[in-house]
Write an enzyme that holds these catalytic residues in place. Structure first.
Site, PDB file in Angstrom:
ATOM      1  N   LYS A 157       0.837  -1.201   0.000  1.00  0.00           N
ATOM      2  CA  LYS A 157       0.000   0.000   0.000  1.00  0.00           C
ATOM      3  C   LYS A 157       0.873   1.254   0.000  1.00  0.00           C
ATOM      4  O   LYS A 157       0.615   2.207  -0.738  1.00  0.00           O
ATOM      5  CB  LYS A 157      -0.923  -0.020   1.221  1.00  0.00           C
ATOM      6  CG  LYS A 157      -1.845   1.197   1.348  1.00  0.00           C
ATOM      7  CD  LYS A 157      -3.002   0.917   2.294  1.00  0.00           C
ATOM      8  CE  LYS A 157      -2.598   0.943   3.744  1.00  0.00           C
ATOM      9  NZ  LYS A 157      -2.658   2.303   4.325  1.00  0.00           N
ATOM     10  N   ARG A 216      -6.648  11.725  13.286  1.00  0.00           N
ATOM     11  CA  ARG A 216      -5.584  11.786  12.276  1.00  0.00           C
ATOM     12  C   ARG A 216      -5.186  13.249  12.080  1.00  0.00           C
ATOM     13  O   ARG A 216      -5.667  13.922  11.175  1.00  0.00           O
ATOM     14  CB  ARG A 216      -6.065  11.176  10.954  1.00  0.00           C
ATOM     15  CG  ARG A 216      -6.705   9.804  11.046  1.00  0.00           C
ATOM     16  CD  ARG A 216      -5.799   8.747  11.670  1.00  0.00           C
ATOM     17  NE  ARG A 216      -4.634   8.440  10.888  1.00  0.00           N
ATOM     18  CZ  ARG A 216      -4.586   7.549   9.895  1.00  0.00           C
ATOM     19  NH1 ARG A 216      -5.682   6.905   9.544  1.00  0.00           N
ATOM     20  NH2 ARG A 216      -3.462   7.304   9.263  1.00  0.00           N
ATOM     21  N   SER A 269       3.478  12.029  12.778  1.00  0.00           N
ATOM     22  CA  SER A 269       3.323  11.233  11.557  1.00  0.00           C
ATOM     23  C   SER A 269       4.458  11.536  10.594  1.00  0.00           C
ATOM     24  O   SER A 269       4.684  12.697  10.242  1.00  0.00           O
ATOM     25  CB  SER A 269       1.983  11.519  10.878  1.00  0.00           C
ATOM     26  OG  SER A 269       1.902  10.811   9.652  1.00  0.00           O
ATOM     27  N   SER A 270       5.149  10.496  10.157  1.00  0.00           N
ATOM     28  CA  SER A 270       6.175  10.679   9.126  1.00  0.00           C
ATOM     29  C   SER A 270       5.556  11.099   7.799  1.00  0.00           C
ATOM     30  O   SER A 270       6.264  11.587   6.909  1.00  0.00           O
ATOM     31  CB  SER A 270       6.966   9.381   8.943  1.00  0.00           C
ATOM     32  OG  SER A 270       6.146   8.355   8.389  1.00  0.00           O
ATOM     33  N   SER A 286       9.126   6.098  12.436  1.00  0.00           N
ATOM     34  CA  SER A 286       8.799   5.493  11.129  1.00  0.00           C
ATOM     35  C   SER A 286       9.715   6.025  10.038  1.00  0.00           C
ATOM     36  O   SER A 286       9.282   6.353   8.930  1.00  0.00           O
ATOM     37  CB  SER A 286       7.327   5.726  10.769  1.00  0.00           C
ATOM     38  OG  SER A 286       6.477   5.055  11.647  1.00  0.00           O
ATOM     39  N   ASP A 313       2.994  -0.087  12.645  1.00  0.00           N
ATOM     40  CA  ASP A 313       1.977  -0.941  12.032  1.00  0.00           C
ATOM     41  C   ASP A 313       2.119  -2.408  12.438  1.00  0.00           C
ATOM     42  O   ASP A 313       1.207  -3.207  12.210  1.00  0.00           O
ATOM     43  CB  ASP A 313       2.019  -0.818  10.512  1.00  0.00           C
ATOM     44  CG  ASP A 313       1.455   0.503  10.030  1.00  0.00           C
ATOM     45  OD1 ASP A 313       0.779   1.187  10.825  1.00  0.00           O
ATOM     46  OD2 ASP A 313       1.693   0.871   8.858  1.00  0.00           O
ATOM     47  N   LYS A 356      -4.264   6.507  14.984  1.00  0.00           N
ATOM     48  CA  LYS A 356      -4.414   5.745  13.747  1.00  0.00           C
ATOM     49  C   LYS A 356      -5.911   5.644  13.421  1.00  0.00           C
ATOM     50  O   LYS A 356      -6.710   6.448  13.864  1.00  0.00           O
ATOM     51  CB  LYS A 356      -3.768   4.366  13.916  1.00  0.00           C
ATOM     52  CG  LYS A 356      -2.248   4.418  14.070  1.00  0.00           C
ATOM     53  CD  LYS A 356      -1.569   4.785  12.767  1.00  0.00           C
ATOM     54  CE  LYS A 356      -0.069   4.638  12.848  1.00  0.00           C
ATOM     55  NZ  LYS A 356       0.592   4.920  11.550  1.00  0.00           N
TER      56      LYS A 356
END
Length: 427
Positions: A21, A119, A165-166, A193, A309, A336
């Site tokens: 993905k 998010r 968040s990367s 990440s 993840d 998430k």
């Protein structure tokens, strides 16, 4: 839709990992920004990648879609979309496309199917403001909306956190090569990440984009006024999704082979192989395949900083391992598709897990006497798949509600489990 997963003593067979993905998203966006035609072979067809595909079309890409190949005719000059861009519930689509939309001549509006509390995007919008681009979260009771003014990116220097968040950094990396001035991105916290940012840079290099970074990716420099060149890609298999199949082998003391996995990719989630091996499973890495054979599992401690993840599937593995496992540096999982720490704690506890929760992690005392239950995946694909793996080793049967959420990343998950011999009813 609900499925029932029954206790399964033995799995065996060979299945192919679904396409990645993360790579599919990145290849689509780089192809949009490229002059000429790019082909993406073996793309992942899922809810999230469909959202990104629709987004690049809205900004001017022309596409030809065949079963195993997507042809993308890119645009050096993006167009302003004539209607709002629906990102569905894909945080990747939203965070990658907001900076890209700033390159369009006019405004773009993005609709997101989850709350910005779950998010966040505000740090990204603030960073774009420092680079000369205006954007705003629009008020609305039942819908999350962002408007990006467009007109280009000035460039310059910006600072942004690396522990939320990367995807913020990846989004800027896509857009800033077309800025009017060179861009310097300073990451003000430890970047988590990191492998996903490295994946973005890998795709950018293939499209002719240049830049410079320091080893820990705390500073990134992107020259201005660059041009993307077209590139043909083949999407590798997804370690994040395959991890559930490999864990299923470990939980049931079975031998399972997953094809279409290249250990040399930039995917940080290939770390699952080292984790199951450290827990006692036998791992064989071959040419485009991985084989796991389960055995008595023992507890391990897992630093989730670069592999968030994998936390759901590793939590399940810990339930079947002798001893106490600690999963830490996982605070970002609260932002998430669901609060994943809370979801794992609640649902696995229903199944008999001896599990404790902290602000940034989980403690699991194994091995647990797992039993069937009715579980709610909280509209989170990785929670649904984790509960299915847990159910394979649990006494009785487990009902998993609303499993259509797996369409976000791995629509064939339950079909592949059945191919390996799992007792799955429904779907």
């Amino acid at each position: 839709m609900d499925v029932t997963v029954e206790n399964t003593n033995h799995l065996e067979g060979v299945v192919s990992a679904p396409p990645s993905k993360a790579y599919t998203h990145r290849m689509l966006i780089a192809s949009l920004l490229s002059k000429g035609t790019s082909k993406i072979s073996n793309p992942l067809v899922s809810d999230d990648t469909q959202a990104t595909l629709n987004a690049i079309k809205a900004l001017g890409a022309e596409t030809e879609l065949q079963e195993n190949c997507w042809t993308i005719h890119g645009q050096e000059s993006l167009k302003a979309p004539d209607r709002p861009i629906d990102c569905r519930e894909s945080g990747s689509t939203l965070r990658f496309m907001i900076p890209v939309a700033a390159l369009a001549p006019g405004p773009s509006t993005f609709i997101f199917g989850a709350s910005f509390e779950k998010r966040p995007v505000a740090p990204l919008l603030e960073s774009l403001k420092e680079l000369g681009t205006e954007s705003a979260i629009l008020p609305g009771k039942n819908i999350s909306t962002v408007e990006v003014r467009g007109g280009g990116i000035r460039g310059g220097k910006t600072s942004i956190r690396g522990d939320i968040s990367s995807q913020f950094i990846s989004g800027l990396l896509f857009a800033c090569p077309r800025a009017k001035e060179d861009t310097e991105i300073i990451v003000t916290t430890m970047l988590e990440s990191k492998g996903y940012v490295e994946m973005t840079m890998e795709v950018l290099v293939k499209h002719g984009i240049e830049g410079a970074v320091n080893p820990d990716l705390s500073s990134l420099w992107i020259p201005s006024n660059q041009s993307y060149c077209s590139c043909d890609h083949t999407v590798p298999g997804d370690f994040s999704s395959a991890a559930f199949l490999l864990a299923a082998a470990a939980v049931t003391s079975s031998r399972v082979t997953v094809k279409n996995l290249d250990y040399k990719t930039s995917q940080g989630d290939r770390a699952i192989l080292g984790i199951v091996q450290d827990m006692g499973a036998a791992v064989k890495i071959g040419d485009n395949f991985v084989q796991v054979e389960g055995n008595q599992l023992t507890a391990v401690d897992i630093d989730a900083k670069d592999i968030p993840d994998l936390v759901p599937v590793c939590t399940v593995l810990a339930c079947y391992a002798e001893g106490t496992s600690e999963i830490y540096n996982a605070k970002r999982l609260r932002y998430k598709e669901s609060d994943r720490l809370g979801s794992l704690y609640t649902e696995l506890k229903k199944m008999g897990a001896d599990i404790g929760m902290k602000e940034d992690g989980l403690t699991i005392k194994g091995s647990c006497a797992m039993h069937g239950a009715s579980v709610n995946p909280h509209n989170d694909h990785r929670i649904a798949m984790a509960c299915a793996v847990a159910a394979l080793g649990a006494r009785g049967e487990t009902k998993i509600q609303n499993v259509e959420c797996i369409n976000k990343s791995y629509p064939q998950f339950f079909s592949d489990l059945r191919l390996l011999g799992a007792n799955v009813v429904g779907s």
